[in-house]
Design a protein around this motif. Sequence first.
Motif, PDB file in Angstrom:
ATOM      1  N   ALA A  21       3.360  17.490   3.382  1.00  0.00           N
ATOM      2  CA  ALA A  21       2.358  18.561   3.869  1.00  0.00           C
ATOM      3  C   ALA A  21       1.908  19.230   2.460  1.00  0.00           C
ATOM      4  N   GLY A  22       0.302  18.941   2.562  1.00  0.00           N
ATOM      5  CA  GLY A  22      -0.295  19.433   1.307  1.00  0.00           C
ATOM      6  C   GLY A  22      -0.616  18.363   0.153  1.00  0.00           C
ATOM      7  N   SER A  23       0.025  17.463   0.061  1.00  0.00           N
ATOM      8  CA  SER A  23      -0.158  16.388  -0.699  1.00  0.00           C
ATOM      9  C   SER A  23      -1.332  15.445  -0.076  1.00  0.00           C
ATOM     10  N   HIS A  24      -1.979  14.578  -1.024  1.00  0.00           N
ATOM     11  CA  HIS A  24      -3.221  13.852  -0.535  1.00  0.00           C
ATOM     12  C   HIS A  24      -2.882  12.492  -1.297  1.00  0.00           C
ATOM     13  N   SER A  25      -3.600  11.492  -0.574  1.00  0.00           N
ATOM     14  CA  SER A  25      -3.301   9.903  -0.859  1.00  0.00           C
ATOM     15  C   SER A  25      -4.484   9.193  -0.595  1.00  0.00           C
ATOM     16  N   MET A  26      -4.591   8.113  -1.405  1.00  0.00           N
ATOM     17  CA  MET A  26      -5.624   6.980  -1.088  1.00  0.00           C
ATOM     18  C   MET A  26      -4.713   5.769  -1.123  1.00  0.00           C
ATOM     19  N   ARG A  27      -4.773   5.149   0.061  1.00  0.00           N
ATOM     20  CA  ARG A  27      -4.006   3.738   0.272  1.00  0.00           C
ATOM     21  C   ARG A  27      -5.187   2.685   0.332  1.00  0.00           C
ATOM     22  N   TYR A  28      -4.905   1.696  -0.033  1.00  0.00           N
ATOM     23  CA  TYR A  28      -5.621   0.427   0.413  1.00  0.00           C
ATOM     24  C   TYR A  28      -4.574  -0.743   0.876  1.00  0.00           C
ATOM     25  N   PHE A  29      -4.949  -1.157   2.054  1.00  0.00           N
ATOM     26  CA  PHE A  29      -4.262  -2.180   2.710  1.00  0.00           C
ATOM     27  C   PHE A  29      -5.020  -3.720   2.838  1.00  0.00           C
ATOM     28  N   GLU A  30      -4.558  -4.730   2.248  1.00  0.00           N
ATOM     29  CA  GLU A  30      -4.834  -5.967   2.359  1.00  0.00           C
ATOM     30  C   GLU A  30      -3.983  -7.028   2.909  1.00  0.00           C
ATOM     31  N   VAL A  31      -4.601  -8.010   3.726  1.00  0.00           N
ATOM     32  CA  VAL A  31      -4.190  -9.032   4.517  1.00  0.00           C
ATOM     33  C   VAL A  31      -4.714 -10.360   4.132  1.00  0.00           C
ATOM     34  N   GLY A  32      -4.247 -11.274   4.065  1.00  0.00           N
ATOM     35  CA  GLY A  32      -4.650 -12.694   3.901  1.00  0.00           C
ATOM     36  C   GLY A  32      -3.864 -13.387   4.716  1.00  0.00           C
ATOM     37  N   VAL A  33      -4.681 -14.436   5.477  1.00  0.00           N
ATOM     38  CA  VAL A  33      -3.991 -15.249   6.487  1.00  0.00           C
ATOM     39  C   VAL A  33      -4.784 -16.639   6.255  1.00  0.00           C
ATOM     40  N   THR A  34      -3.413 -17.729   5.903  1.00  0.00           N
ATOM     41  CA  THR A  34      -4.055 -18.835   5.899  1.00  0.00           C
ATOM     42  C   THR A  34      -4.465 -19.571   7.086  1.00  0.00           C
ATOM     43  N   ARG A  35      -5.360 -20.338   7.005  1.00  0.00           N
ATOM     44  CA  ARG A  35      -6.053 -20.939   8.218  1.00  0.00           C
ATOM     45  C   ARG A  35      -6.238 -22.510   7.919  1.00  0.00           C
ATOM     46  N   PRO A  36      -5.294 -23.412   8.033  1.00  0.00           N
ATOM     47  CA  PRO A  36      -5.521 -24.752   7.799  1.00  0.00           C
ATOM     48  C   PRO A  36      -6.441 -25.487   8.393  1.00  0.00           C
ATOM     49  N   GLU A  37      -6.584 -25.212   9.749  1.00  0.00           N
ATOM     50  CA  GLU A  37      -7.516 -25.766  10.449  1.00  0.00           C
ATOM     51  C   GLU A  37      -9.090 -25.365  10.218  1.00  0.00           C
ATOM     52  N   LEU A  38      -9.270 -24.367   9.585  1.00  0.00           N
ATOM     53  CA  LEU A  38     -10.484 -23.875   9.020  1.00  0.00           C
ATOM     54  C   LEU A  38     -10.618 -24.149   7.546  1.00  0.00           C
ATOM     55  N   GLY A  39      -9.584 -24.313   6.940  1.00  0.00           N
ATOM     56  CA  GLY A  39      -9.834 -24.296   5.466  1.00  0.00           C
ATOM     57  C   GLY A  39      -9.717 -23.304   4.552  1.00  0.00           C
ATOM     58  N   GLU A  40     -10.736 -22.341   4.912  1.00  0.00           N
ATOM     59  CA  GLU A  40     -10.852 -20.982   4.206  1.00  0.00           C
ATOM     60  C   GLU A  40      -9.598 -19.983   5.007  1.00  0.00           C
ATOM     61  N   PRO A  41      -9.280 -19.205   4.186  1.00  0.00           N
ATOM     62  CA  PRO A  41      -8.553 -17.954   4.666  1.00  0.00           C
ATOM     63  C   PRO A  41      -8.992 -17.054   5.354  1.00  0.00           C
ATOM     64  N   TRP A  42      -8.548 -16.051   5.898  1.00  0.00           N
ATOM     65  CA  TRP A  42      -9.090 -14.864   6.537  1.00  0.00           C
ATOM     66  C   TRP A  42      -8.634 -13.702   5.636  1.00  0.00           C
ATOM     67  N   TYR A  43      -9.472 -12.818   4.962  1.00  0.00           N
ATOM     68  CA  TYR A  43      -9.279 -11.793   4.316  1.00  0.00           C
ATOM     69  C   TYR A  43      -9.661 -10.440   4.890  1.00  0.00           C
ATOM     70  N   LEU A  44      -8.599  -9.270   5.248  1.00  0.00           N
ATOM     71  CA  LEU A  44      -8.939  -8.057   5.523  1.00  0.00           C
ATOM     72  C   LEU A  44      -8.582  -7.179   4.688  1.00  0.00           C
ATOM     73  N   GLU A  45      -9.422  -6.067   4.424  1.00  0.00           N
ATOM     74  CA  GLU A  45      -9.010  -4.995   3.460  1.00  0.00           C
ATOM     75  C   GLU A  45      -9.422  -3.583   4.306  1.00  0.00           C
ATOM     76  N   VAL A  46      -8.605  -2.516   4.349  1.00  0.00           N
ATOM     77  CA  VAL A  46      -9.152  -1.209   4.985  1.00  0.00           C
ATOM     78  C   VAL A  46      -8.523  -0.140   3.924  1.00  0.00           C
ATOM     79  N   GLY A  47      -9.315   0.826   3.600  1.00  0.00           N
ATOM     80  CA  GLY A  47      -8.907   2.087   2.831  1.00  0.00           C
ATOM     81  C   GLY A  47      -8.735   3.208   3.480  1.00  0.00           C
ATOM     82  N   PHE A  48      -7.787   4.134   3.371  1.00  0.00           N
ATOM     83  CA  PHE A  48      -7.352   5.156   3.749  1.00  0.00           C
ATOM     84  C   PHE A  48      -7.397   6.453   2.885  1.00  0.00           C
ATOM     85  N   VAL A  49      -8.003   7.604   3.113  1.00  0.00           N
ATOM     86  CA  VAL A  49      -7.802   8.802   2.472  1.00  0.00           C
ATOM     87  C   VAL A  49      -6.993   9.751   3.293  1.00  0.00           C
ATOM     88  N   ASP A  50      -5.889  10.235   2.866  1.00  0.00           N
ATOM     89  CA  ASP A  50      -5.037  10.937   3.745  1.00  0.00           C
ATOM     90  C   ASP A  50      -4.737  10.073   4.911  1.00  0.00           C
TER      91      ASP A  50
END
Length: 341
Positions: A21-50
């Motif tokens: 309690a009282g502290s603050h944070s910034m965090r980024y989360f990334e996920v990459g998923v290979t998709r052989p049937e499509l060739g290109e992977p899927w990439y998602l990124e989200v950022g959180f403050v507190d």
Amino acid sequence: MEGYVISLLLLGTLALPETWAGSHSMRYFEVGVTRPELGEPWYLEVGFVDDQQFVRFDGDGASPRMEPRAAWIERVGQEDPHYWRRNTAVSRDQPQPGRADPGRGRAGVHTVQSMYGCELTPELTFKRGFEQDAYDGVDYIALDTDTYTWTATAPQAVNTKRKWEADRSYAEGVKAYLQETCVTWLKKYLEMGKGTLGRTDPPSARVTHHTDPHGEVTLRCRAQDFYPTDISLTWLRDGEEQLQDTEFIETRPAGDGTFQKWAAVQMAPGQEGKYTCRVQHEGLSEPLTLKWEPQSSSAWYIVGGIVAGLLLLIAVIAGFGIWRKKNSGGKGGTYVQAAGK
């Protein structure tokens, strides 16, 4: 609910750094998923403050770009016209499906998850940084921010550890980002979003009663509508805490900027009166104390009286109709009863 689904997808086995309690944070989360049937992977990124999601990048979007997910972050584009274009370019240039990809070249579907960011003290000074990766749902490699060396948590990560530590500029770049860049932007975001991020919403709470097919009783104490996420739910039996016998769920986003959490305890039937739930949150001037209150039997008398009254009314109406029909001699609607009859 979207925030909850994203959190589950991104976190996997990645353990969130504990914040106080009282502290603050910034965090980024990334996920990459290979998709052989499509060739290109899927990439998602989200950022959180507190505890609030503020940006999001979805590589599968019609026009993939970094997007605002909180009203206050939209101001940054007014102050810095290149902010969204610059951050979009950074996300598009990420090595996909992730920086630590031991499965590169392997057949099939694979998932790489990453989490990084920084935490500040209540006085807004640097407290610590963090960066860690998981592969196919298993912890893979993490940064030791005391020494700025890498800890391989899976056998396959040894080669990645050697590669990253051999390039001193990479470790120095990570350190500079976590201790300087991350801190600078987190302070800026906290100032911009102080009306939202600095608020305190107290929880509402209630206790519910559940009986399983075997007759065992469970009391569940649920708190909701609170912000920030730090909250304590404690079950007490005759005033003594029951930590070992309590089942918790992790705090979850409610989808409206607030959070929810519950704690449950089991007991034999008839013991419910001995248990009390205590709820503590910084939005409360004093802890909430709740017990399960059985539904009053008088309520059933009230309901029964209403039903009986309705049945009596129906019977009176039906009886009046029969009486009128008999006294009308069975004639049609044009018959007029004689005066004084």
